[in-house]
Design an enzyme around this catalytic site. Structure first.
Site, mmCIF file in Angstrom:
data_model
loop_
_atom_site.group_PDB
_atom_site.id
_atom_site.type_symbol
_atom_site.label_atom_id
_atom_site.label_comp_id
_atom_site.label_asym_id
_atom_site.label_seq_id
_atom_site.Cartn_x
_atom_site.Cartn_y
_atom_site.Cartn_z
ATOM 1 N N TRP A 326 8.245 1.537 12.768
ATOM 2 C CA TRP A 326 7.687 2.801 12.278
ATOM 3 C C TRP A 326 8.334 3.168 10.937
ATOM 4 O O TRP A 326 7.673 3.656 10.021
ATOM 5 C CB TRP A 326 7.936 3.924 13.294
ATOM 6 C CG TRP A 326 7.449 5.263 12.820
ATOM 7 C CD1 TRP A 326 6.214 5.797 13.001
ATOM 8 C CD2 TRP A 326 8.199 6.220 12.067
ATOM 9 N NE1 TRP A 326 6.139 7.027 12.409
ATOM 10 C CE2 TRP A 326 7.336 7.316 11.827
ATOM 11 C CE3 TRP A 326 9.496 6.275 11.568
ATOM 12 C CZ2 TRP A 326 7.744 8.447 11.122
ATOM 13 C CZ3 TRP A 326 9.896 7.390 10.846
ATOM 14 C CH2 TRP A 326 9.025 8.465 10.637
ATOM 15 N N HIS A 327 9.635 2.876 10.835
ATOM 16 C CA HIS A 327 10.324 3.221 9.595
ATOM 17 C C HIS A 327 9.824 2.399 8.411
ATOM 18 O O HIS A 327 9.832 2.867 7.275
ATOM 19 C CB HIS A 327 11.838 3.030 9.744
ATOM 20 C CG HIS A 327 12.506 4.164 10.454
ATOM 21 N ND1 HIS A 327 12.547 4.255 11.818
ATOM 22 C CD2 HIS A 327 13.141 5.264 9.997
ATOM 23 C CE1 HIS A 327 13.181 5.371 12.165
ATOM 24 N NE2 HIS A 327 13.544 6.002 11.077
ATOM 25 N N GLY A 328 9.428 1.178 8.664
ATOM 26 C CA GLY A 328 8.941 0.385 7.547
ATOM 27 C C GLY A 328 8.579 -1.012 7.975
ATOM 28 O O GLY A 328 9.076 -1.521 8.984
ATOM 29 N N PHE A 487 8.258 6.347 4.536
ATOM 30 C CA PHE A 487 7.935 5.726 5.824
ATOM 31 C C PHE A 487 6.572 6.182 6.293
ATOM 32 O O PHE A 487 6.028 5.747 7.221
ATOM 33 C CB PHE A 487 8.986 6.081 6.873
ATOM 34 C CG PHE A 487 10.380 5.621 6.475
ATOM 35 C CD1 PHE A 487 10.553 4.503 5.672
ATOM 36 C CD2 PHE A 487 11.494 6.320 6.900
ATOM 37 C CE1 PHE A 487 11.828 4.090 5.309
ATOM 38 C CE2 PHE A 487 12.775 5.903 6.542
ATOM 39 C CZ PHE A 487 12.939 4.794 5.745
#
Lengths: 487, 320
Positions: A326-328, A487
């Site tokens: 989800w962050h990247g 993000f």
């Protein structure tokens, strides 16, 4: 436009002024917030506005359908349609390029012809945030925990509410929609609290996060391995402070701006560096995302009928892999997620083991309460988090290995030279602010906050004035991007 | 809170001078909008040297519009978007500003340099835009580093009296404390600028004379002539001791030829001050490019005797 950009200096007074000059009716206020949200989005990328509108419309329609009396089968289909739509968009915009590059690399490694097309897709601002918000709405309506929102403008306002749209907090519609239902009243308390939250957030972001990045973190990460071990450790800890101040600062500013409109956003950070184990850390850091993940992924998985039922460790690893992704879209984030998933498994197993010891011998209970135990636990937790951020920041496997090597004595050797002025005004102030903020979370110092607010207004004004002067003098001319807005 | 901030501002003002503010397009546009002058001076920051003309001829006769960092493309933009609505405004069959007769374009070879070299497009939002230009650009492109220059400048104008905003990071104060304004430091900096400019005039000259910029100058002249205005292109003085033989032979000669060609084809007046103005080293600012305030007076007085004396004639009435 972000809260620290110069455009916001003009945007905010207009937004605030018109909002409170409008007739005190929810529909008018929501309409203005909706217009502001879309203007905010438009300013970022005009071409992405239709996407925001389309995703809002689809989930509103599905929510209305799910809210009615329908047979279970079609309701389930509608739910999965929404999940597929939202996750599909996220995958398309955020992960397709990453998947193509990774697959290409794999094929090449296997000696097969690769060369998949390189996809250059612009990532719509805030998609990771509003996707989660809309998903939680649809799931809550499906589970009958929340009635479907009857008003499209109100639902669209909740999705496009600009303070939380770019980088959270992940405010669930169940928290925001009821607030949007009623007209808001201008209150001096809301405005002053909002201003204070914004001021502290601005201090954390513009004066600490951005200056830590430019003076301490970026130079060392840019030439990982070249500097002394001390410089690497300083950069690693500096990055932890940078990320905290960047994101917690943003969250405070978002809360402050929302409070100016008479709306409350949830707390996103609760002094995470006081944590003495990873479980506690994740209850204090990015609270809105972690409660979302645990409520909508972990709990249904581990209590449902599928493979993960009762497999708590596997659940931890899975949800933190999801959190990392989800962050990247990069292997660095996956590694970071895996570290934390495994870290939570270790903590849980250790906890079970320790409870076993306690059952046999009650002295273990007392040992856990000693200062020494807490200090070691705190150091391990903080140290683990700081080290886990290295793959998060490194950018490539090569840079990661170089940085990890640089942490050991005997590598590189070039000292990181910071002038005394920089050291005092950036590093000193930054560390000081973070330490004081956390100390105020300890029971021993917590009453100081109350005492400060009980001080006469001129004394408090003096403190606020000094903060504003500090910001005015030392805030960098060029505003830095918010890490979590990417993000 | 306000008291602390005001006290800090007052303290700063006592310790260090307010950084100098550039002349902006708005200043000249406001003068034009408020009156009916017969002389319009347009140019880059060099046009600021012509401000004493206002005193010499009278405030009601002259408007000076300076576009910092401008080139012919920038002048063209400024004319099209800021000046034409005033210069070409009509009241029935008559011009609203019916006294306007002369336009002086204050130029140097630099104004022919390509956009990639001068970055005039990046400077334009800060120097010449209004909110409507900014909002139109944001509507089309979203917020970009280029259009961000506009709100930055707007903020600086909004807090024009605040040292904290005008002198971020207390650069001026720190310079003061380090003795940056001492005579030795100033002369050293000026010598360094002189050396750089000496090289630039030769080296930049080679990359200038961009056809697009030349076309912009010609288009601007055409448009002004269609309005019935007498156009005079002034070649602004250079610090002569910085002009090497090579610079005179190449950059300066080529620019002179460009103006001569334009004069021949368009019937405009050109005034060559590049080498002839009686200006010495001390007349130039530390950047060796612009004139110090006293030298501006000297230069304009000299110019009124050498090339632009026709401006002394009182303005006639009626549309030209």
């Amino acid at each position: 436009m972000t809260f620290t950009s110069v455009e916001f200096l003009f945007f905010w007074p207009l937004a605030f002024g018109v909002y409170w000059l409008l007739p005190r009716r929810a529909a008018w206020q929501n309409g203005w917030l909706l217009a502001l949200g879309y203007a905010f989005y438009w300013a970022w990328h005009p071409g992405m506005v239709p996407l925001l509108a389309a995703t809002t419309l689809v989930d509103y329609a599905i929510g209305r359908y799910l809210g009615g009396e329908r047979p279970a089968g079609p309701r389930r289909v509608a739910l999965w349609l929404s999940v597929a739509w939202n996750v599909g968009l996220l995958v398309y915009f955020k992960y397709l390029g990453f998947l193509a590059v990774s697959l290409d690399a794999l094929l090449t490694r296997l000696g097969l012809p690769g060369s998949l097309p390189v996809l250059q897709i612009a990532l719509p601002m805030g998609i990771s945030y509003f996707t989660l918000q809309k998903l939680s709405y649809v799931i809550d309506v499906y589970d009958r925990r929340l009635p479907a929102c009857p008003s499209l403008p109100r639902f669209a306002t909740a999705v496009a509410f600009f303070p939380h749209m770019v980088a959270g907090p992940v405010t669930r519609p169940s928290a925001l929609l009821p607030q949007l239902e009623v007209p808001r009243r201008l209150s001096a308390g809301d405005v002053s609290t909002g201003a204070l939250l914004f001021l502290i957030g601005y201090l954390e972001k513009a004066c600490i996060a951005d200056t830590f990045a430019s003076t301490l973190v970026d130079p060392v990460f840019a030439r990982a391995g070249a500097f002394s071990a001390g410089a690497h450790w300083a950069a690693a800890f500096g990055y932890a402070i940078q990320v905290f101040c960047d994101f917690a600062g943003y969250s405070l500013m978002a809360m402050g701006v929302a409070r100016g409109f008479g709306l409350h956003l949830p707390l996103n950070f609760d002094k995470p560096f006081l944590s003495t184990n990873l479980n506690e850390f994740w209850r204090r850091w990015h609270i809105s995302l972690n409660t979302w993940i645990f409520e909508y992924i972990y709990t249904p998985l581990t209590t449902g009928q599928g493979f993960f039922r009762g497999r708590l460790d596997a659940g931890f690893v899975l949800v933190f892999l999801v959190s990392g992704l989800w962050h990247g879209a990069s292997w660095g984030f996956v590694a970071w997620g895996l570290m934390h998933g495994l870290g939570l498994v270790v903590v849980r197993r250790y906890d079970e083991f320790y409870r076993g010891l306690c059952r046999k011998d009650r002295t273990w209970v007392a040992r856990r309460r000693t200062r020494a135990y807490k200090l070691v636990a705190w150091a391990l937790t903080t140290g683990f988090f700081v080290l886990s951020l290295i793959p998060f920041r490194a950018g490539s496997g090569e840079a990661l290995l170089a940085f990890l090597g640089g942490l050991l004595p005997g590598h590189g050797g070039e000292p990181l030279v910071l002038g005394l002025f920089t050291l005092l005004t950036t590093v000193g102030v930054g560390v000081g602010v973070v330490v004081v903020e956390h100390l105020l979370g300890l029971p021993r110092f917590a009453p100081l906050t109350g005492r400060f607010f009980a001080l006469p207004a001129p004394v408090r004004g003096l403190v606020y004035g000094v903060i504003i002067i500090y910001l005015g003098v030392f805030v960098p001319q060029t505003q830095g991007l918010f890490i979590y807005a990417q993000f | 809170m306000a008291g602390v901030i005001v006290a800090f501002e007052v303290g700063l003002r006592r310790l260090a001078p307010m950084p100098r503010r550039d002349l902006e397009v708005d200043t000249g546009v406001r003068a034009l909008a408020a009156g009916n002058p017969d002389v319009l001076v347009l140019g880059s920051s060099h046009a600021g040297a012509w401000l004493p003309l206002i005193d010499r001829l009278g405030r009601d006769r002259v408007a000076v519009v300076t576009e910092e960092g401008g080139t012919f493309s920038a002048f063209d933009w400024v004319y099209e978007h800021r000046l034409a609505p005033l210069v070409e405004a009509r009241d029935g069959d008559a011009w609203v500003r019916d006294r306007l007769r002369h336009v002086l374009l204050i130029t140097t070879y630099w104004d022919t340099c390509p956009a990639s070299h001068t970055l005039w497009e990046d400077a334009l939002p800060a120097r010449a835009w209004q909110w409507k230009h900014y909002l139109a650009d944001v509507a089309e492109n979203g917020i970009t580093p280029r259009n961000r220059n506009f709100p930055f400048t707007a903020m600086k104008r909004l807090f024009a009296e605040s040292m904290m905003i005008q002198d971020r990071g207390l650069v001026s104060l720190r310079g003061q404390l380090k003795g940056a304004d001492s005579p030795d430091s100033l002369s050293g900096r000026k010598a360094a600028h002189a050396e750089r400019r000496r090289r630039e005039i030769v080296e930049e000259g080679r990359t200038c004379f961009d056809p697009t910029e030349q076309a912009k100058l010609e288009g601007l002249v055409n448009r002004l002539q269609r309005r019935g205005l007498a156009v005079t292109v002034v070649a602004f003085p250079q610090m002569s001791e910085l002009l090497t033989d090579e610079a005179r032979r190449t950059t300066i000669a080529r620019y002179s030829a460009l103006l001569a060609d334009l004069r021949a084809r368009k019937g405009i007046r050109t005034v060559e001050h590049t080498l002839t103005a009686p200006l010495v080293y001390d007349d130039f600012e530390i950047d060796c490019d612009h004139l110090v305030p006293a030298a501006r007076e000297k230069y304009v007085d000299w110019a009124l005797e050498n090339g632009v004396g026709f401006l002394r004639a009182p303005p006639g009435g009626g549309a030209p």
